[in-house]
Write a protein that holds these residues in place. Structure first.
Motif, PDB file in Angstrom:
ATOM      1  N   UNK A  97      -6.357   4.339  -9.644  1.00 30.64           N
ATOM      2  CA  UNK A  97      -5.956   5.550  -8.936  1.00 30.64           C
ATOM      3  C   UNK A  97      -6.285   5.387  -7.458  1.00 30.64           C
ATOM      4  N   UNK A  98      -5.257   5.453  -6.618  1.00 31.36           N
ATOM      5  CA  UNK A  98      -5.380   5.232  -5.182  1.00 31.36           C
ATOM      6  C   UNK A  98      -5.153   6.564  -4.485  1.00 31.36           C
ATOM      7  N   UNK A  99      -6.134   7.022  -3.731  1.00 27.04           N
ATOM      8  CA  UNK A  99      -6.077   8.344  -3.118  1.00 27.04           C
ATOM      9  C   UNK A  99      -5.941   8.225  -1.606  1.00 27.04           C
ATOM     10  N   UNK A 100      -5.230   9.146  -0.995  1.00 26.65           N
ATOM     11  CA  UNK A 100      -5.200   9.232   0.475  1.00 26.65           C
ATOM     12  C   UNK A 100      -5.116  10.695   0.893  1.00 26.65           C
ATOM     13  N   UNK A 101      -5.475  10.950   2.136  1.00 27.88           N
ATOM     14  CA  UNK A 101      -5.500  12.323   2.664  1.00 27.88           C
ATOM     15  C   UNK A 101      -4.356  12.599   3.623  1.00 27.88           C
ATOM     16  N   UNK A 102      -3.285  11.837   3.498  1.00 29.14           N
ATOM     17  CA  UNK A 102      -2.130  12.084   4.348  1.00 29.14           C
ATOM     18  C   UNK A 102      -1.770  10.923   5.245  1.00 29.14           C
ATOM     19  N   UNK A 103      -2.574   9.856   5.224  1.00 29.31           N
ATOM     20  CA  UNK A 103      -2.284   8.680   6.053  1.00 29.31           C
ATOM     21  C   UNK A 103      -2.842   7.440   5.362  1.00 29.31           C
ATOM     22  N   UNK A 104      -2.139   6.325   5.514  1.00 30.61           N
ATOM     23  CA  UNK A 104      -2.594   5.062   4.936  1.00 30.61           C
ATOM     24  C   UNK A 104      -1.867   3.920   5.620  1.00 30.61           C
ATOM     25  N   UNK A 105      -2.543   2.799   5.749  1.00 31.34           N
ATOM     26  CA  UNK A 105      -1.914   1.653   6.412  1.00 31.34           C
ATOM     27  C   UNK A 105      -2.651   0.389   5.999  1.00 31.34           C
ATOM     28  N   UNK A 106      -1.897  -0.709   5.945  1.00 30.93           N
ATOM     29  CA  UNK A 106      -2.523  -1.964   5.584  1.00 30.93           C
ATOM     30  C   UNK A 106      -1.512  -3.069   5.365  1.00 30.93           C
ATOM     31  N   UNK A 107      -2.022  -4.211   4.968  1.00 31.83           N
ATOM     32  CA  UNK A 107      -1.218  -5.370   4.595  1.00 31.83           C
ATOM     33  C   UNK A 107      -1.636  -5.769   3.193  1.00 31.83           C
ATOM     34  N   UNK A 108      -0.680  -5.939   2.314  1.00 36.07           N
ATOM     35  CA  UNK A 108      -0.955  -6.319   0.930  1.00 36.07           C
ATOM     36  C   UNK A 108      -0.270  -7.629   0.599  1.00 36.07           C
ATOM     37  N   UNK A 109      -0.922  -8.425  -0.242  1.00 33.58           N
ATOM     38  CA  UNK A 109      -0.376  -9.688  -0.721  1.00 33.58           C
ATOM     39  C   UNK A 109      -0.373  -9.679  -2.244  1.00 33.58           C
ATOM     40  N   UNK A 110       0.681 -10.204  -2.831  1.00 27.39           N
ATOM     41  CA  UNK A 110       0.735 -10.426  -4.277  1.00 27.39           C
ATOM     42  C   UNK A 110       0.392 -11.878  -4.543  1.00 27.39           C
ATOM     43  N   UNK A 111      -0.740 -12.119  -5.186  1.00 27.78           N
ATOM     44  CA  UNK A 111      -1.219 -13.477  -5.419  1.00 27.78           C
ATOM     45  C   UNK A 111      -0.858 -13.926  -6.828  1.00 27.78           C
ATOM     46  N   UNK A 112      -0.280 -15.090  -6.931  1.00 26.38           N
ATOM     47  CA  UNK A 112       0.034 -15.645  -8.240  1.00 26.38           C
ATOM     48  C   UNK A 112      -1.267 -16.074  -8.917  1.00 26.38           C
ATOM     49  N   UNK A 113      -1.469 -15.700 -10.198  1.00 26.49           N
ATOM     50  CA  UNK A 113      -2.739 -16.052 -10.850  1.00 26.49           C
ATOM     51  C   UNK A 113      -3.068 -17.535 -10.829  1.00 26.49           C
ATOM     52  N   UNK A 114      -2.055 -18.400 -10.964  1.00 26.62           N
ATOM     53  CA  UNK A 114      -2.328 -19.830 -10.961  1.00 26.62           C
ATOM     54  C   UNK A 114      -2.588 -20.376  -9.570  1.00 26.62           C
ATOM     55  N   UNK A 115      -2.429 -19.551  -8.551  1.00 30.76           N
ATOM     56  CA  UNK A 115      -2.738 -19.972  -7.191  1.00 30.76           C
ATOM     57  C   UNK A 115      -4.072 -19.464  -6.694  1.00 30.76           C
TER      58      UNK A 115
END
Length: 327
Positions: A97-115
């Motif tokens: 469960x990811x909560x925010x109060x009206x603002x959010x920012x970032x960089x996300x990466x999807x990592x392969x399990x074998x990597x």
């Protein structure tokens, strides 16, 4: 607060694609406070926030039904919150469960399990069901990466920072065993290719191991047993098809999905169950309750009220551009 809604997703540098499926940048402002349900998927997650911290809530455990009925218990306290400036999350079989109060920012990466070995210096199995600050896993490299991303002026510059820093990690001399056993690679590849629908006995026969040996080695490397990994892969496929169909319906076009399940404009849950490898609609509903904590229709209603639905989160598809076989 001024309304802002930015989302960019690209493939990493070619040399990193065996390890990372995609980069995703997001910045949103002026939203109503909300909680997003991040669902299990076949990807590890690496997030670096830019402004606000990432806030995870620990889901409360549903009460066990009692017979005969007893007086209602007092309301459970609000789920405790944990704040992260950066996050590494292993594979999991429960929603976050990811909560925010009206603002959010970032960089996300999807990592392969074998990597995971190449980039994080440890197998994906060491992070199973864990949510940790990136600095605990990457050390000074994680702190440096966080700082450089926050200093970068725009998305192209941030993605360039990721390419440079992650390439350095992948080729650094950290004296770790980067190799994944070919039997594990083969078993994971078969599960991914068949949408999770391969019996453990068939996987074991294919790789030449006993089911018990495969189970223990696979879980140590990936973080889930072969059976649990198959469940998550199948669920992720069904969830994405359902979301794609709903988005197409909302756009008035009943769009088809490219994931192979082939939803129609008149998609029913029975159709979805049959196309994605479930025994029947009841089986699909049980798996949604187990892995998402809600029904398929409940998840759709929840997500499509949410501005961020489909934009980013734990639940994006792992099948980004590039090779699916880590070197």
């Amino acid at each position: 607060m001024e309304q802002v809604d930015e989302h960019v997703r690209i493939a990493p540098a070619a040399a990193l694609r065996p390890y990372v499926a995609w980069y995703s940048g997001y910045r949103q402002r002026g939203l109503p406070p909300s909680t997003h349900r991040g669902l299990p998927s076949p990807a590890l997650t690496l997030i670096f926030t830019l402004d606000e911290p990432l806030v995870l809530l620990t889901p409360t455990t549903p009460a066990t039904p009692r017979t005969p009925p007893e007086p209602s218990p007092p309301p459970e306290p609000a789920a405790p919150a944990r704040s992260f400036g950066s996050l590494v999350a292993g594979l999991h079989t429960t929603p976050a469960l990811i909560s925010h109060r009206g603002a959010q920012s970032g960089v996300q990466l999807a990592l392969r399990p074998l990597g995971a070995r190449a980039l994080l210096g440890l197998p994906a199995g060491a992070l199973a069901s864990h949510d940790l600050p990136a600095e605990e896993v990457l050390g000074s490299a994680g702190r440096r990466l966080s700082g450089r991303l926050r200093e970068a002026p725009g998305w192209p510059e941030r993605f360039a920072v990721l390419d440079a820093e992650l390439t350095g990690l992948a080729w650094s001399d950290r004296r770790i065993d980067r190799e994944v056993r070919p039997e594990i690679r083969r078993a994971w590849s078969l599960l991914r290719h068949h949408g999770g629908g391969v019996a453990v006995s068939a996987l074991a026969a294919e790789v030449g191991w006993s089911t018990r040996h495969l189970g223990s080695r696979f879980q140590a490397e990936i973080g889930l047993s072969p059976k649990a990994a198959g469940r998550v892969i199948r669920f992720d496929r069904a969830r994405r098809v359902l979301a794609g169909w709903a988005a197409g319906q909302a756009a008035g076009r009943g769009a088809r999905s490219g994931s192979g399940c082939g939803p129609r404009p008149s998609l029913t849950l029975a159709d979805l169950a049959a196309a994605c490898g479930y025994f029947d609609q009841a089986h699909l509903a049980r798996e949604f309750r187990a892995l998402a904590g809600c029904t398929p229709s409940g998840w759709l209603a929840e997500e499509f009220r949410n501005v961020q639905a489909g934009s980013y989160g734990y639940d994006e598809v792992l099948d980004g551009p590039g090779s699916t076989t880590p070197r």
